[in-house]
Motif scaffolding. Structure first.
Motif, PDB file in Angstrom:
ATOM      1  N   VAL A  41     -62.026   6.920   0.478  1.00  0.00           N
ATOM      2  CA  VAL A  41     -63.108   7.373  -0.400  1.00  0.00           C
ATOM      3  C   VAL A  41     -64.116   6.265  -0.730  1.00  0.00           C
ATOM      4  N   MET A  42     -63.845   5.031  -0.339  1.00  0.00           N
ATOM      5  CA  MET A  42     -64.670   3.918  -0.812  1.00  0.00           C
ATOM      6  C   MET A  42     -65.878   3.625   0.058  1.00  0.00           C
ATOM      7  N   ASN A  43     -65.963   4.216   1.251  1.00  0.00           N
ATOM      8  CA  ASN A  43     -67.082   3.950   2.158  1.00  0.00           C
ATOM      9  C   ASN A  43     -67.186   2.456   2.444  1.00  0.00           C
ATOM     10  N   ASN A  44     -66.092   1.888   2.937  1.00  0.00           N
ATOM     11  CA  ASN A  44     -66.024   0.462   3.222  1.00  0.00           C
ATOM     12  C   ASN A  44     -67.044   0.099   4.306  1.00  0.00           C
ATOM     13  N   ARG A  45     -68.001  -0.737   3.956  1.00  0.00           N
ATOM     14  CA  ARG A  45     -69.104  -1.048   4.857  1.00  0.00           C
ATOM     15  C   ARG A  45     -68.715  -2.013   5.971  1.00  0.00           C
ATOM     16  N   ARG A  46     -67.525  -2.579   5.887  1.00  0.00           N
ATOM     17  CA  ARG A  46     -67.055  -3.461   6.955  1.00  0.00           C
ATOM     18  C   ARG A  46     -66.292  -2.689   8.033  1.00  0.00           C
ATOM     19  N   PHE A  47     -65.966  -1.445   7.737  1.00  0.00           N
ATOM     20  CA  PHE A  47     -65.211  -0.604   8.673  1.00  0.00           C
ATOM     21  C   PHE A  47     -66.160   0.030   9.682  1.00  0.00           C
ATOM     22  N   SER A  48     -65.769   0.016  10.966  1.00  0.00           N
ATOM     23  CA  SER A  48     -66.605   0.615  12.009  1.00  0.00           C
ATOM     24  C   SER A  48     -65.728   1.034  13.185  1.00  0.00           C
ATOM     25  N   GLU A  49     -66.382   1.560  14.199  1.00  0.00           N
ATOM     26  CA  GLU A  49     -65.640   1.965  15.398  1.00  0.00           C
ATOM     27  C   GLU A  49     -65.068   0.754  16.127  1.00  0.00           C
TER      28      GLU A  49
END
Length: 337
Positions: free
Chosen positions: A76-84
């Protein structure tokens, strides 16, 4: 004294656990060859606690970007470091933990590479990830998972060019099961004495740091609170003097989990304070155990394994002394919430 099944332990942890080295290296090497941006260690309850040692180890020994995240919050946090380009690693004994399975599906749907260590085969988590290692037994599963995570994390470091000692390290991982057995035998009387002494103690402070912080957090919450219904608080040694120290009295049970990494002086400071105040101080120090064949260079990393095995012996004696099975729950998986 309760019997410890050494033969079963060695079968499950030594023989079967170490059998996965080749598969682990194949998975990690494939990911590294493809390329990745960062690693997320994701879990819930005991399995997020299991990830904290490896977050610490990577932060202290590698430039690989790493985050340990609680599964439900991560989604739910929309972690901006997470990606494909992220690598997401999960563990689960049952393979059915709702939040962990949901997080694994979420990560995979977003295109990230997903890896899971699961005890039970053909369970939801095993089908929700790209790569899965299934150990096949819930017995001693945490001991096995810790060994497998050592191999996973240090292989990533090796491939990054940051851990040239990898071959020597994995050879010593193979010695860990026997080192654990030796430590358990040496500690067993103390484990039983602790359970007898504290069977009616209604509150414990557990203090840890560094790569033992995860064990501290897990034992207080998942064992003492969840499995024994005993009030407990996990306190990081670096934060102990910023609030919690005011609650230590002469009869307060304070349990210190001491390891051998860079944060040991933080634990020493808490110990010096606690021994002046309380008569109920328990110190569990991995430095007290031999770990035959393990070099000084790697002892600090393996303190995680030794410490957890020692705590597990306290658990079985608490179960006996309190006549409270570790499987007993009021609410967890007993009702909808």
């Amino acid at each position: 004294m309760l019997k410890y099944d050494e033969e079963l332990f060695l079968k499950l942890v030594e023989k079967e656990g170490l059998a996965y080295r080749g598969k682990i290296e194949e998975i990690v090497d494939e990911i590294c060859e493809k390329g990745y941006s960062n690693i997320f260690l994701i879990g819930a309850g005991g399995t997020i606690a299991m990830m904290y040692p490896y977050e610490y180890i990577l932060k202290a020994n590698s430039t690989i970007e790493v985050q340990a995240q609680i599964a439900a919050e991560f989604m739910v946090m929309n972690n901006r470091r997470f990606s494909e380009d992220s690598v997401c690693i999960f563990t689960s004994v049952s393979g059915t933990t709702e939040e962990t399975v949901a997080a694994a599906k979420f990560c995979r749907e977003k295109g990230a590479t997903t890896i899971a260590l699961v005890a039970e085969p053909n369970t939801p988590l095993t089908h929700a990830v790209d790569h899965c290692i299934t150990t096949g037994s819930e017995t001693h599963s945490f001991d096995t998972f810790f060994m497998l995570l050592h191999m996973v994390v240090f292989r990533f470091m090796h491939n990054k060019g940051e851990f040239p000692q990898y071959e020597k390290f994995t050879e010593e991982v193979a010695l860990l099961p026997k080192a654990i057995l030796s430590a358990v035998k040496a500690f067993d009387v103390k484990a039983e004495e602790f359970a007898i002494k504290h069977k009616d103690t209604d509150y414990h402070m557990m203090v840890g740091s560094g790569n033992l912080w995860g064990n501290t957090y897990s034992y207080a919450m998942c064992i003492l609170e969840e499995m024994q219904w005993i009030h407990a608080k996990s306190i990081h040694a670096a934060e102990f003097f910023h609030g919690t120290l005011e609650l230590v009295l002469e009869d307060t049970s304070v349990i210190l989990l001491k390891g051998e990494d860079e944060t040991r002086p933080l634990m020493d400071r808490v110990e010096r304070f606690a021994e002046k105040i309380t008569k109920q101080l328990t110190v569990i120090d991995t430095k007290d155990f031999e770990m035959e064949g393990i070099s000084d260079e790697f002892r600090s990393h393996f303190s995680v394994n030794i410490n957890w095995a020692l705590l597990s012996r306290i658990s079985v004696y608490l179960e006996r002394e309190r006549n409270h099975p570790l499987t007993l729950r009021r609410y967890y998986r007993q009702m909808a919430y």
